[in-house]
Design a protein around this motif. Structure first.
Motif, mmCIF file in Angstrom:
data_model
loop_
_atom_site.group_PDB
_atom_site.id
_atom_site.type_symbol
_atom_site.label_atom_id
_atom_site.label_comp_id
_atom_site.label_asym_id
_atom_site.label_seq_id
_atom_site.Cartn_x
_atom_site.Cartn_y
_atom_site.Cartn_z
ATOM 1 N N ALA A 160 -3.019 -2.749 3.070
ATOM 2 C CA ALA A 160 -3.584 -2.229 1.820
ATOM 3 C C ALA A 160 -2.901 -0.925 1.414
ATOM 4 O O ALA A 160 -2.581 -0.709 0.228
ATOM 5 N N GLU A 161 -2.653 -0.058 2.385
ATOM 6 C CA GLU A 161 -1.983 1.210 2.096
ATOM 7 C C GLU A 161 -0.550 0.964 1.630
ATOM 8 O O GLU A 161 -0.047 1.643 0.719
ATOM 9 N N GLU A 162 0.123 0.005 2.243
ATOM 10 C CA GLU A 162 1.492 -0.329 1.840
ATOM 11 C C GLU A 162 1.527 -0.834 0.404
ATOM 12 O O GLU A 162 2.426 -0.470 -0.380
ATOM 13 N N LYS A 163 0.570 -1.658 0.047
ATOM 14 C CA LYS A 163 0.534 -2.213 -1.308
ATOM 15 C C LYS A 163 0.263 -1.111 -2.345
ATOM 16 O O LYS A 163 0.867 -1.089 -3.427
ATOM 17 N N LYS A 164 -0.639 -0.205 -1.998
ATOM 18 C CA LYS A 164 -0.942 0.900 -2.914
ATOM 19 C C LYS A 164 0.287 1.786 -3.104
ATOM 20 O O LYS A 164 0.605 2.223 -4.220
ATOM 21 N N ALA A 165 1.005 2.059 -2.014
ATOM 22 C CA ALA A 165 2.209 2.885 -2.089
ATOM 23 C C ALA A 165 3.291 2.219 -2.928
ATOM 24 O O ALA A 165 4.117 2.901 -3.549
ATOM 25 N N ALA A 166 3.269 0.866 -2.945
ATOM 26 C CA ALA A 166 4.259 0.119 -3.718
ATOM 27 C C ALA A 166 3.846 -0.044 -5.173
ATOM 28 O O ALA A 166 4.565 -0.683 -5.955
ATOM 29 N N GLY A 167 2.656 0.480 -5.534
ATOM 30 C CA GLY A 167 2.234 0.443 -6.924
ATOM 31 C C GLY A 167 1.161 -0.566 -7.250
ATOM 32 O O GLY A 167 0.781 -0.713 -8.419
ATOM 33 N N PHE A 168 0.633 -1.257 -6.228
ATOM 34 C CA PHE A 168 -0.426 -2.236 -6.511
ATOM 35 C C PHE A 168 -1.682 -1.512 -6.966
ATOM 36 O O PHE A 168 -2.088 -0.506 -6.369
ATOM 37 N N VAL A 169 -2.309 -2.014 -8.013
ATOM 38 C CA VAL A 169 -3.528 -1.415 -8.538
ATOM 39 C C VAL A 169 -4.723 -1.967 -7.778
ATOM 40 O O VAL A 169 -5.024 -3.163 -7.857
ATOM 41 N N TYR A 170 -5.377 -1.117 -7.036
ATOM 42 C CA TYR A 170 -6.514 -1.520 -6.205
ATOM 43 C C TYR A 170 -7.655 -2.037 -7.081
ATOM 44 O O TYR A 170 -8.039 -1.392 -8.057
ATOM 45 N N SER A 171 -8.177 -3.214 -6.743
ATOM 46 C CA SER A 171 -9.231 -3.816 -7.565
ATOM 47 C C SER A 171 -10.232 -4.546 -6.691
ATOM 48 O O SER A 171 -10.099 -5.746 -6.434
#
Length: 400
Positions: A369-380
Motif C-alpha cells: 500500500a505504501e509503495e502504491k501511494k508513493a507511486a501516485g496511487f490515489v488511496y480509496s
C-alpha cells in the motif's frame, strides 16, 4: 531351482522402492512450517507426530469385512450427530455424492441448492453423472444464505412433465465460511419435509458452526435426513469424511460406496487419526476463528475491502482499493524470505496457521500500500474494485 531363485531376486530388485528421502525428517519439518504460512485451504494441514503415534496403535482389520476402530468411529459419529448410523468415506465429495445417490431413486428429479454450493460447483458435475439429476441453483435474496422464501420461490413440485421435480434440498453449513442461522434451517426443513422431500447437509465444516454458535452437533444435524462431515478440513486429519443418517439409509449408502470404488481395507490408521482430531483439534477451532477475525480487522485498517467477513475460518477480500491486484500479491508473498502462500481472494485460517503468518501477511500488504501511494496511487477505501462477493480466484486450490 537355482536359476528361478536368481530370476526372482532380479525381479525383486526391480520392484523394491524406498519412498523416504535421505533428509525425510527435515523435509517433513519444512512442510509443517510451510503449512503454517499457507492460506489457500485448511485441507493442506498435515498430521502431527502425536496423531501419527496414536494412529499406529489402532486396531487391525478390513473395513469391507470388520474393522473395529472404524466401526467404533462410525458408532461415535452416529451418537454425536443424533443419527442412527454412520459411514466412513475417503472424501467429502464422495460422501455428498453417495448421499444424493442414496436419496434419489428414479429420474426425472432435481436437487435444489445454493448457486455457490460445493456439490454444484466443485464436484465435477457428480450430481448429474452419478444420479442423473439436474440441479436448481438458487441465488439467496439476502446475498448470504438461503431462506425459506428462497426455497419456496424456486422449488419445483408436482407432476408437470416439462419439469424435473425437486426431491432433495441440499444446504451447506458453513458455506464459504459463513453460517446459516439455525432457525432458518429449521424453517426450510419443516417445509421440505411437509412436501415429502429430503434434506441433505454438506456439513464439511459444521464443526466450525458448533464452536462459533455453541450449538451441539446433534442439534445442528437434526433438521437433515443426511449429513456429510469432514475430518480432513478444519479438524486436520489426513483423510476422510463421515456420512450419517438412518440405519436403512446408511445400509444402502454402504452399497453405493462399494459400487463407487470407495470400499477401503485397513482403514484404522485413518479413522484413528479422525478420532485424534475430534479429541485434540476440535477445541482449537475457537482460536482459529479469533485469528481469522484478527486478520479481517487488519485488512480493514489497511483500507482493504472485505467481501465476506470472518464468521468462522475464512476471509474474502479485495485489495484493489489500495492499488494492489491478486497476481502481484501472490508473487510478492511467495518472494518473501519466509514465503506465504495464498490462493486469491479467499484467505483460510486453520489450526496450523501461526499468528506470525497473519502478521507477516498484513505487513506485506501494508508495504504494498505504501509503495502504491508513493507511486501516485490515489488511496480509496470506498472503492469496490474487483470485489465480487464470495466468488474467488482459485489460483491453486482445485477442490474444497
Amino acid at each position: 531351482m537355482g536359476s528361478l531363485d536368481a530370476v526372482r531376486a532380479s525381479i525383486a530388485e526391480q520392484v523394491k522402492f524406498d519412498i523416504l528421502t535421505q533428509t525425510q525428517d527435515a523435509d517433513n519439518e519444512k512442510a509443517r512450517q510451510q503449512v503454517a504460512r499457507n492460506f489457500v485451504s485448511d485441507t493442506l494441514t498435515v498430521p502431527s507426530k502425536d496423531m501419527y503415534i496414536y494412529a499406529s496403535m489402532a486396531s487391525l482389520g478390513d473395513d469391507v469385512y470388520h474393522e473395529p476402530s472404524t466401526l467404533a468411529l462410525e458408532a461415535h459419529m452416529a451418537k454425536l450427530t443424533g443419527k442412527e448410523a454412520a459411514l466412513f468415506l475417503p472424501s467429502g465429495t464422495m460422501s455428498n455424492q453417495i448421499a444424493l445417490r442414496t436419496h434419489l431413486k428414479q429420474p426425472p428429479y432435481a436437487v435444489l441448492c445454493d448457486h455457490r454450493a460445493h456439490i454444484l460447483r466443485y464436484e465435477a458435475g457428480g450430481t448429474a453423472f452419478h444420479s442423473g439429476a439436474t440441479s436448481l441453483a438458487v441465488h439467496p435474496a439476502n446475498g448470504h444464505h438461503l431462506t425459506l422464501a428462497d426455497v419456496q420461490a424456486n422449488i419445483i413440485l408436482g407432476d408437470d412433465i416439462h419439469f424435473a421435480p425437486v426431491e432433495v434440498v441440499a444446504l451447506e453449513n458453513t458455506l464459504n465460511g459463513t453460517i446459516i442461522p439455525q432457525e432458518e434451517i429449521i424453517a426450510i426443513s419443516d417445509y421440505v419435509h411437509s412436501e415429502g422431500l429430503k434434506m441433505h447437509l454438506d456439513g464439511a465444516r459444521l464443526w466450525h458452526v458448533a464452536i462459533e454458535t455453541g450449538k451441539p452437533m446433534n442439534e445442528l444435524c437434526a433438521p437433515f435426513d443426511s449429513v456429510s462431515l469432514c475430518f480432513s478440513k478444519g479438524l486436520g486429519a489426513p483423510i476422510g469424511s463421515c456420512l450419517v443418517g438412518s440405519t436403512n439409509f446408511i445400509k444402502r449408502a454402504r452399497w453405493f460406496r462399494k459400487l463407487f470404488g470407495g470400499g477401503m481395507r485397513q482403514t484404522s490408521i485413518l479413522t484413528a487419526s479422525a478420532a485424534f482430531a475430534l479429541t485434540h483439534n476440535f477445541p482449537r477451532l475457537a482460536a482459529v476463528h479469533e485469528l481469522a477475525k484478527k486478520l479481517e480487522d487488519g485488512l480493514k485498517k489497511l483500507g482493504i475491502n472485505i467481501t465476506s467477513a470472518a464468521e468462522t475460518c475464512m476471509v474474502f477480500f479485495d485489495p484493489s482499493p489500495i492499488g494492489v491486484d491478486f497476481a502481484e500479491l501472490l508473487k510478492r508473498a511467495e518472494a518473501l524470505p519466509n514465503p506465504i502462500l495464498i490462493g486469491g481472494s479467499r484467505l483460510v485460517v486453520h489450526i496450523q496457521t501461526t499468528k506470525e503468518a497473519v502478521d507477516d501477511l498484513l505487513a506485506l500488504l501494508s508495504t504494498l500500500a505504501e509503495e502504491k501511494k508513493a507511486a501516485g496511487f490515489v488511496y480509496s477505501p470506498q472503492a469496490n474494485g474487483n470485489a465480487n462477493g464470495n466468488i474467488y480466484i482459485r489460483a491453486r486450490e482445485k477442490s474444497k
